[in-house]
Design an enzyme around this catalytic site. Structure first.
Site, PDB file in Angstrom:
ATOM      1  CE  LYS A  49      -4.320   1.214   2.282  1.00 53.92           C
ATOM      2  NZ  LYS A  49      -5.065   1.617   1.091  1.00 53.92           N
TER       3      LYS A  49
HETATM    4  N1  PMP Z   1      -7.737  -1.746  -3.328  1.00 51.23           N
HETATM    5  C1  PMP Z   1      -7.217  -0.524  -3.123  1.00 51.23           C
HETATM    6  C2  PMP Z   1      -6.492   0.134  -4.238  1.00 51.23           C
HETATM    7  C3  PMP Z   1      -7.362   0.091  -1.872  1.00 51.23           C
HETATM    8  O1  PMP Z   1      -6.855   1.304  -1.665  1.00 51.23           O
HETATM    9  C4  PMP Z   1      -8.082  -0.554  -0.857  1.00 51.23           C
HETATM   10  C5  PMP Z   1      -8.270   0.114   0.477  1.00 51.23           C
HETATM   11  N2  PMP Z   1      -7.209  -0.157   1.332  1.00 51.23           N
HETATM   12  C6  PMP Z   1      -8.597  -1.827  -1.116  1.00 51.23           C
HETATM   13  C7  PMP Z   1      -8.409  -2.388  -2.362  1.00 51.23           C
HETATM   14  C8  PMP Z   1      -9.342  -2.580  -0.048  1.00 51.23           C
HETATM   15  O2  PMP Z   1      -8.449  -2.967   0.953  1.00 51.23           O
HETATM   16  P1  PMP Z   1      -8.960  -3.196   2.459  1.00 51.23           P
HETATM   17  O3  PMP Z   1     -10.142  -4.059   2.354  1.00 51.23           O
HETATM   18  O4  PMP Z   1      -7.809  -3.873   3.111  1.00 51.23           O
HETATM   19  O5  PMP Z   1      -9.275  -1.878   3.016  1.00 51.23           O
END
Ligand code: PMP
Length: 302
Positions: free
Chosen positions: A156
């Site tokens: 991330k």
């Molecule tokens: N894809 C992207 C590009 C994101 O930014 C997020 C948010 N974190 C997600 C998917 C979903 O991830 P999560 O369920 O861990 O929040």
């Protein structure tokens, strides 16, 4: 953002003092990694949803981009998150841990800088929230999601979000709520800040993890679907699949579970969130608020 306290490099300080110098390499080059986490009000008090998994992904993100010596362990970061929520006395909030390249790092390598770390919290939602009986209007973006060897898609990384911002800004300026990004081969990847699922012939399908962030909500939804006896599998989806499936929903920490009712001006299913979307949304919202059989294992009371 209106919180009173922010945790920065091991200290809880007034949020107004939580600043970074203008000359910070992570800021100039987008080299920071972060998490998006949520705390919910539960019968046992405010609790953070899937905190360990988020902080493990945080550490994984830092390792993927190449940091060697991390300032804090997963357990220390979990404590920092709980301390920050508690210090601000929030019942429910969004939580943003961030690790950035500071103290040097100008020569375009990690090894001449140092990772610095902070946790901020705030109360506002960061995603467009529709009522349960309404869905998002999405478009397929003209921007492509990152090739997994151009940007690190399992990490991330802050810089990755320029791609999301380009896609979402375009989508919203054109009257849509959200953008769906295709991967470099033309298959459905994810939305700008959420993963995607579709329902076709009673089966739940979601793109494989090749070119997407492995969402913790995605994992939660898969578990909840299996609990409900809904067949679920990873499957490559092409753009034309999106035009004929029965249901589409997005999921993410900020988005939670939200139906998509229109894609590129075409109606999805009956044009309202479908029954599988509704069942998973309900299960998800009870899991995060402590009233689901899975809640116990997924919540950390602050
Ligand atoms: N894809 C992207 C590009 C994101 O930014 C997020 C948010 N974190 C997600 C998917 C979903 O991830 P999560 O369920 O861990 O929040």
């Amino acid at each position: 953002m209106n919180s009173r306290y922010t945790w920065i490099n091991g200290e809880m300080i007034a949020s107004s003092d939580a600043t970074v110098p203008f000359l910070t390499a992570g800021f100039h080059y987008g080299l920071a990694i972060f998490e998006g986490i949520r705390a919910y009000q539960t019968p046992k008090g405010p609790a953070v949803f899937r905190l360990r998994e988020h902080m493990q992904r945080f550490e994984d993100s830092a390792r993927i981009v190449g940091f060697r010596d991390l300032p804090k362990s997963v357990d220390e970061m979990m404590t920092a998150v709980c301390d920050t929520v508690r210090a601000n006395a929030y019942g429910e909030c969004y939580i943003r841990p961030l690790l950035w390249l500071g103290d040097g790092g100008w020569s375009l390598t990690l090894d001449t800088g140092k990772p610095l770390v902070a946790v901020a919290v705030w109360e506002q939602s960061v995603y467009v929230a529709k009522p349960a009986d309404q869905g998002l209007r999405a478009c397929v973006s003209s921007f492509t999601r990152h090739h997994p060897n151009a940007m690190m898609t399992k990490a991330k990384v802050s810089g990755n979000y320029t791609n999301s911002i380009l896609a979402k800004t375009d989508a919203q300026r054109n009257g849509f709520d959200e953008a769906i990004l295709l991967d470099p081969e033309g298959y459905v990847a994810e939305c700008t800040g959420a993963n995607m699922f579709v329902v076709r012939n009673g089966r739940l399908l979601t793109p494989p993890t090749d070119a997407i962030l492995e969402g913790i909500t995605r994992d939660t939804v898969v578990t909840l679907a299996k609990d409900l006896g809904i067949p679920v599998m990873e499957s490559r989806l092409s753009r034309d699949h999106l035009y004929v499936v029965d249901e589409v929903f997005v999921c993410g920490t900020a988005a939670e579970v939200q139906g998509v009712t229109h894609i590129d001006g075409r109606q999805v299913g009956a044009g309202v969130p479908g029954p599988i979307t509704a069942a998973l949304r309900e299960a998800y919202l009870s899991a995060v608020r402590g009233s689901h059989a899975r809640s116990e294992g997924w919540l950390t009371v602050v």
